[in-house]
Design a protein around this motif. Structure first.
Motif, PDB file in Angstrom:
ATOM      1  N   UNK A  27      17.294  -3.635  -4.654  1.00  0.00           N
ATOM      2  CA  UNK A  27      16.951  -4.318  -3.147  1.00  0.00           C
ATOM      3  C   UNK A  27      17.868  -5.285  -3.061  1.00  0.00           C
ATOM      4  N   UNK A  28      18.374  -5.300  -1.959  1.00  0.00           N
ATOM      5  CA  UNK A  28      19.264  -6.542  -1.449  1.00  0.00           C
ATOM      6  C   UNK A  28      18.260  -7.581  -1.057  1.00  0.00           C
ATOM      7  N   UNK A  29      18.295  -8.794  -1.477  1.00  0.00           N
ATOM      8  CA  UNK A  29      17.500  -9.930  -1.317  1.00  0.00           C
ATOM      9  C   UNK A  29      17.427 -10.264   0.187  1.00  0.00           C
ATOM     10  N   UNK A  30      18.496  -9.838   1.123  1.00  0.00           N
ATOM     11  CA  UNK A  30      18.661 -10.034   2.521  1.00  0.00           C
ATOM     12  C   UNK A  30      17.761  -9.314   3.315  1.00  0.00           C
ATOM     13  N   UNK A  31      17.165  -8.184   2.389  1.00  0.00           N
ATOM     14  CA  UNK A  31      16.374  -6.972   3.277  1.00  0.00           C
ATOM     15  C   UNK A  31      14.938  -7.727   3.313  1.00  0.00           C
ATOM     16  N   UNK A  32      14.703  -8.652   2.271  1.00  0.00           N
ATOM     17  CA  UNK A  32      13.427  -9.290   2.289  1.00  0.00           C
ATOM     18  C   UNK A  32      13.482 -10.535   3.452  1.00  0.00           C
ATOM     19  N   UNK A  33      14.644 -11.215   3.180  1.00  0.00           N
ATOM     20  CA  UNK A  33      14.656 -12.396   4.178  1.00  0.00           C
ATOM     21  C   UNK A  33      14.678 -11.768   5.655  1.00  0.00           C
ATOM     22  N   UNK A  34      15.390 -10.788   5.926  1.00  0.00           N
ATOM     23  CA  UNK A  34      15.088 -10.197   7.346  1.00  0.00           C
ATOM     24  C   UNK A  34      13.722 -10.010   7.600  1.00  0.00           C
ATOM     25  N   UNK A  35      12.975  -9.394   6.798  1.00  0.00           N
ATOM     26  CA  UNK A  35      11.547  -9.190   6.987  1.00  0.00           C
ATOM     27  C   UNK A  35      10.803 -10.522   7.320  1.00  0.00           C
ATOM     28  N   UNK A  36      11.180 -11.741   6.509  1.00  0.00           N
ATOM     29  CA  UNK A  36      10.554 -12.707   6.769  1.00  0.00           C
ATOM     30  C   UNK A  36      10.825 -13.339   8.186  1.00  0.00           C
ATOM     31  N   UNK A  37      11.991 -13.142   8.311  1.00  0.00           N
ATOM     32  CA  UNK A  37      12.456 -13.684   9.890  1.00  0.00           C
ATOM     33  C   UNK A  37      11.876 -12.972  10.824  1.00  0.00           C
ATOM     34  N   UNK A  38      11.818 -11.651  10.864  1.00  0.00           N
ATOM     35  CA  UNK A  38      11.622 -10.862  11.915  1.00  0.00           C
ATOM     36  C   UNK A  38      10.136 -10.549  11.959  1.00  0.00           C
ATOM     37  N   UNK A  39       9.502 -10.118  10.860  1.00  0.00           N
ATOM     38  CA  UNK A  39       8.077  -9.866  10.861  1.00  0.00           C
ATOM     39  C   UNK A  39       7.192 -11.074  10.442  1.00  0.00           C
ATOM     40  N   UNK A  40       7.611 -11.941   9.908  1.00  0.00           N
ATOM     41  CA  UNK A  40       6.719 -12.957   9.624  1.00  0.00           C
ATOM     42  C   UNK A  40       6.904 -14.227  10.611  1.00  0.00           C
ATOM     43  N   UNK A  41       8.063 -14.680  10.734  1.00  0.00           N
ATOM     44  CA  UNK A  41       8.238 -15.841  11.479  1.00  0.00           C
ATOM     45  C   UNK A  41       8.465 -15.696  13.133  1.00  0.00           C
ATOM     46  N   UNK A  42       8.746 -14.251  13.082  1.00  0.00           N
ATOM     47  CA  UNK A  42       9.011 -13.964  14.477  1.00  0.00           C
ATOM     48  C   UNK A  42      10.125 -14.447  15.212  1.00  0.00           C
ATOM     49  N   UNK A  43      11.376 -14.415  14.458  1.00  0.00           N
ATOM     50  CA  UNK A  43      12.738 -14.943  14.960  1.00  0.00           C
ATOM     51  C   UNK A  43      13.690 -13.995  14.960  1.00  0.00           C
ATOM     52  N   UNK A  44      14.719 -13.971  15.699  1.00  0.00           N
ATOM     53  CA  UNK A  44      15.566 -13.026  15.543  1.00  0.00           C
ATOM     54  C   UNK A  44      16.333 -12.982  14.056  1.00  0.00           C
ATOM     55  N   UNK A  45      16.509 -11.985  13.740  1.00  0.00           N
ATOM     56  CA  UNK A  45      17.174 -11.854  12.229  1.00  0.00           C
ATOM     57  C   UNK A  45      18.768 -12.255  12.312  1.00  0.00           C
ATOM     58  N   UNK A  46      19.218 -12.922  11.623  1.00  0.00           N
ATOM     59  CA  UNK A  46      20.610 -13.203  11.586  1.00  0.00           C
ATOM     60  C   UNK A  46      21.486 -12.361  10.398  1.00  0.00           C
ATOM     61  N   UNK A  47      20.626 -11.292  10.059  1.00  0.00           N
ATOM     62  CA  UNK A  47      21.471 -10.511   9.017  1.00  0.00           C
ATOM     63  C   UNK A  47      21.429  -9.085   9.517  1.00  0.00           C
ATOM     64  N   UNK A  48      22.446  -8.437   9.068  1.00  0.00           N
ATOM     65  CA  UNK A  48      22.788  -6.950   9.341  1.00  0.00           C
ATOM     66  C   UNK A  48      22.097  -6.167   8.586  1.00  0.00           C
ATOM     67  N   UNK A  49      20.591  -6.143   8.375  1.00  0.00           N
ATOM     68  CA  UNK A  49      20.147  -5.383   7.138  1.00  0.00           C
ATOM     69  C   UNK A  49      18.676  -4.979   7.873  1.00  0.00           C
ATOM     70  N   UNK A  50      18.314  -3.869   7.372  1.00  0.00           N
ATOM     71  CA  UNK A  50      16.766  -3.282   7.806  1.00  0.00           C
ATOM     72  C   UNK A  50      15.981  -4.062   7.026  1.00  0.00           C
ATOM     73  N   UNK A  51      15.201  -4.704   7.753  1.00  0.00           N
ATOM     74  CA  UNK A  51      13.979  -5.430   6.885  1.00  0.00           C
ATOM     75  C   UNK A  51      13.101  -4.306   6.140  1.00  0.00           C
ATOM     76  N   UNK A  52      12.777  -5.024   4.968  1.00  0.00           N
ATOM     77  CA  UNK A  52      11.728  -4.474   4.243  1.00  0.00           C
ATOM     78  C   UNK A  52      10.214  -4.249   5.021  1.00  0.00           C
ATOM     79  N   UNK A  53       9.385  -3.200   4.725  1.00  0.00           N
ATOM     80  CA  UNK A  53       8.299  -3.625   5.388  1.00  0.00           C
ATOM     81  C   UNK A  53       7.113  -4.351   4.371  1.00  0.00           C
ATOM     82  N   UNK A  54       6.892  -5.466   4.684  1.00  0.00           N
ATOM     83  CA  UNK A  54       6.444  -6.206   3.613  1.00  0.00           C
ATOM     84  C   UNK A  54       5.208  -7.046   4.228  1.00  0.00           C
ATOM     85  N   UNK A  55       4.896  -6.848   5.341  1.00  0.00           N
ATOM     86  CA  UNK A  55       3.829  -7.575   5.869  1.00  0.00           C
ATOM     87  C   UNK A  55       2.970  -6.797   6.815  1.00  0.00           C
ATOM     88  N   UNK A  56       1.438  -6.905   6.909  1.00  0.00           N
ATOM     89  CA  UNK A  56       0.763  -6.218   7.782  1.00  0.00           C
ATOM     90  C   UNK A  56       0.136  -7.002   8.919  1.00  0.00           C
TER      91      UNK A  56
END
Lengths: 425, 401
Positions: free
Chosen positions: B372-401
């Motif tokens: 797992x690329x650590x950036x797919x976790x970061x992307x999930x944090x950015x997008x699905x948790x913090x609600x900001x646009x992601x800066x990385x070109x990776x699909x976020x993992x599904x880590x939040x409900x």
């Protein structure tokens, strides 16, 4: 840029002398700037290079205390040597190497070994860098710190091998992973027994290796030599010296010039610094007051400039509060320094430390002396001793209002010491 | 507390301004008029960095793999001592508290997190995690700093800020261009020592100077920020001074973090560190003690957040710069490795084991390769948790409900 500075009339002045004393040591004591001006530039540089004797009692004073095993005692002792100013450049350089070969008591967990390493930096720090690097590689605290305590042929430990290239000798980009692995084999056999570093032949990998292009049955000393022979090494050391003594972001041409100087001085740090301290570069406008003082510098500058009695142990504690606990750097990379020293949290720590020094000033004031005379004398002393010509008119005005009672003298001192200008060196 | 929150919302603009003075946002962002009047109580990310390279294989133990036991004759942990999580994995014997959180559905553990071409230098690898850039050497900005910068551009989210708790150095991850993080050691570290008559004179000296050198202007700005906010901080600290927190350093720092989040400074990122994971020699007892501190502290933090009623808006990410070699070395320790597990803790995380479990029969150069690329976790944090646009070109993992 390393050619000798030839000051025009008026250029060898308070600011220039203060610059030299703050960079090549821990700042002027009362009256010291005037002394330096009288000596002239070359005499002043000579004095900076030769003031190199600690009071015997103070210097030896640590020995009976080491048995207690308290790192705070060791911190206090080093701070005492720094504040006393017997050998400012030697201590300044030792601090530079402490940061370069950053080793922490937190892992070594042995005050005697930390003291021994500190003595190594003191003894060799102004000498031949090659000797210093070889000695560091065998230093027991360093072996423990970077897991060379038990380095076996069957399982070479890469930690020291990596740092000797990445941080101590070359910098990233000048070696390969393969060099690290091969170097680690060279260091096998070294370990610790009690408080000693030992070499055990049977654990040493005597096979063929290739490190940085050097081939052979290389041992630890050969690996260190391979690092020293690499052209990046002198530049790496020059960069460190420039960061410490000149400016936070040294220009490439300075680095190249000082690296050349280092080589032509056969790696002698003291001789290289002698050239540097007399140079056009060192006194150029660009580098004056271009560094943010480290906590240790700040404590020493303030206590020495105001001539206040201040317990070294407390001074060391305050340095830790400000982000520089001696013998306990945050990691093997040392303290980042400059702007990284300062944020809201550490500024408040700086403020509090400086107010405490200012309060110490109050105790030195004779409360029976005529108020007006005291105020005048204090005002002169504060502004003259602190030597921050950039201090604003506002400070001057505040001093004029403040300096008429022992308490307000402390307030005036605090204004100077907490002014941003005082924190630039 | 209620009063504070109301004041906070009612006096939105005033608070927003003081936040910028808190060192949370640089003046430039304010001048651009990018501070909105509303400060919604947004989500917060807490990052716990395990410094030194955590031995993931002895934290999240693959107890069904014989290769694990073969690789670690002295360090392997017997399966009967582990806290079983299912699917062949168990937590270290000293992580009972975290195992209970896992059972309660508040922990996500992601296997095999890393990046291509592992770097074994602590500093370079940490830099990679901090900057989310495994290729280029980025020196000035970290992924969280950039995340905060982007949020500052959105007026509705201008309240963001970051604090590192527990040290004096600002981690690279938090450094940004417009966001301006701070670092504090502990609760006492922000109280000003005053002299009678000093504050008024000092205040008379504030304000920038024309033609001032960069360093001097920087120091002056930080100094002024410090003075204006220290009282405000002190109050928040007092509220966090409650008892019944375990004595571990990390637990104490997390208690302070909970207090700061509850106090409503608009903090979005809090960064903490647990050091000592560089276990090259005699690692057993040492590593166990660290994992116990981690487990007990995370658990106490979660309970604290729940008690304060703010657990819904806090997630905690736990990472280390690399894992360690699968095989132990000759010093009963482990050397620098590659991928390792990442933990996410909180009431809103998607619980369970995620990613591809490490297979110790299929090591690369003796290491657990990354799956797992650590950036797919970061992307999930950015997008699905913090609600900001992601800066990385990776699909976020599904880590939040």
């Amino acid at each position: 840029m390393l050619r000798p500075w030839q000051p025009r009339p008026g250029e060898w002045n308070d600011q220039a002398a203060t610059h030299l004393l703050r960079r090549a040591g821990f700042g002027p004591k009362k009256g010291q700037v005037r002394q330096m001006l009288e000596l002239g530039l070359s005499g002043a540089v000579e004095t900076v290079l030769t003031t190199d004797t600690h009071a015997e009692e103070l210097y030896r004073g640590i020995e009976p205390l080491l048995a207690q095993g308290e790192v705070s005692t060791l911190q206090a002792w080093w701070m005492a040597l720094i504040l006393a100013g017997g050998a400012p450049l030697r201590e300044r350089t030792a601090l530079c190497w402490h940061n370069h070969f950053a080793t922490s008591f937190d892992k070594v967990d042995d005050v005697r070994l930390m003291h021994r390493q500190n003595e190594l930096f003191r003894r060799e720090g102004l000498g031949d860098f090659r000797r210093l690097l070889h000695a560091v590689a065998r230093d027991t605290a360093m072996l423990l710190w970077l897991d060379g305590g038990d380095n076996l042929k069957s399982h070479p430990n890469e930690n020291f091998a990596r740092e000797v290239m990445e941080l101590f000798g070359l910098g990233i980009g000048n070696y390969t992973e393969g060099d690290v692995l091969e170097a680690a084999r060279g260091f096998t056999g070294w370990g610790t027994r009690g408080r000693s570093s030992v070499f055990r032949e049977k654990h040493h990998d005597a096979g063929m290796k290739e490190v940085l292009g050097m081939k052979g049955t290389l041992d630890a000393a050969d690996v260190i030599d391979a690092v020293l022979d690499h052209p990046a090494c002198a530049r790496h050391v020059a960069h460190r010296l420039l960061k410490e003594f000149v400016a936070p972001r040294p220009r490439q041409e300075w680095v190249d010039a000082l690296a050349e100087e280092l080589i032509s001085n056969r790696w002698d740090i003291g001789a290289t610094l002698a050239t540097l301290f007399a140079s056009t570069l060192f006194f150029s406008d660009e580098v004056r007051r271009a560094r943010i003082a480290s906590p240790v510098e700040l404590m020493a500058f303030s206590v020495r400039a105001l001539g206040v009695p201040f317990a070294p142990k407390r001074a060391a504690q305050l340095c830790a509060e400000m982000g520089q606990a001696l013998f306990r750097p945050p990691n093997v990379k040392g303290w980042d320094g400059h702007e990284a020293w300062v944020n809201v949290g550490t500024w408040i720590a700086r403020h509090n430390a400086m107010v405490e020094v200012a309060e110490a000033k109050r105790s030195t004031i004779d409360s029976d002396a005529p108020r007006h005379a005291t105020a005048e004398a204090m005002r002169e002393e504060l502004l003259a001793n602190v030597h921050t010509p950039q201090l604003d008119d506002a400070v001057g005005r505040a001093l004029a209002e403040a300096a008429d009672t022992p308490t307000s003298i402390a307030v005036a001192a605090a204004l100077v010491l907490t002014s941003p200008e005082f924190h630039l060196v | 507390m209620v009063t504070d929150r109301r004041d906070f919302l009612v006096n939105g603009i005033q608070v927003a301004c003081s936040l910028s003075l808190l060192g949370l946002m640089k003046e430039s962002a304010l001048r651009k008029g990018k501070v909105g009047g509303k400060l919604p109580l947004e989500r917060t990310l807490v990052v716990v960095q395990l410094s030194g390279g955590n031995d993931g294989l002895n934290m999240l133990v693959p107890h069904r793999q014989d290769a694990y036991y073969r690789a670690r004759p002295t360090l392997a942990l017997g399966r009967d001592r582990l806290h079983a999580l299912g699917r062949g994995f168990g937590l270290h014997p000293q992580m009972g508290a975290l195992a209970r959180l896992f059972e309660a559905g508040k922990v996500a553990a992601i296997h095999g997190v890393g990046y291509p071409i592992p770097n074994r230098s602590h500093f370079r690898s940490m830099e990679i995690w901090h900057t989310a850039d495994p290729v280029n050497r980025v020196r000035d900005h970290g992924w969280l700093g950039k995340l905060l910068d982007r949020s500052c551009e959105d007026p509705a989210r201008a309240s963001m800020g970051a604090i590192h708790v527990g040290g004096r150095e600002i981690p690279l991850a938090l450094r940004g261009e417009t966001s301006d993080p701070t670092a504090i050691t502990d609760a006492r570290g922000l109280q000003l020592r005053e002299l009678q008559g000093f504050a008024s004179l000092r205040n008379g000296m504030t304000g920038s100077r024309t033609g001032e050198a960069r360093e001097s202007a920087y120091l002056r700005a930080v100094a002024e920020q410090s003075y204006r906010v220290s009282t405000r901080f002190s109050r928040a600290f007092e509220r966090s001074e409650k008892a019944d927190t375990p004595g571990y350093g990390l637990a104490q720092r997390l208690r302070l973090v909970a207090g700061l989040i509850e106090a409503g400074f608009g903090l979005r990122v809090l960064h903490l560190e647990l050091t000592g994971f560089d276990t090259h020699a005699q690692q057993g007892r040492l590593h166990g003690a660290l994992l116990e501190e981690l487990s007990e502290s995370l658990s106490a933090f979660q309970l604290d957040l729940e008690a304060r009623g703010i657990d819904d808006r806090v997630s905690t990410l736990v990472f280390s710069e690399f894992g360690r070699r699968a095989a132990e070395n000759g010093s009963r320790g482990t050397d620098h490795g590659a991928a390792g597990p990442v933990l996410l803790v909180g009431s809103r995380v998607r619980p369970g084991l995620h990613g591809t479990p490490p297979d110790l029969e299929a090591l690369q150069d003796g290491d657990v390769p990354f799956t797992t690329d650590f950036r797919s976790i970061y992307t999930a944090v950015e997008k699905d948790w913090m609600g900001v646009q992601t800066s990385m070109d990776l699909r976020p993992m599904e880590l939040f409900v």
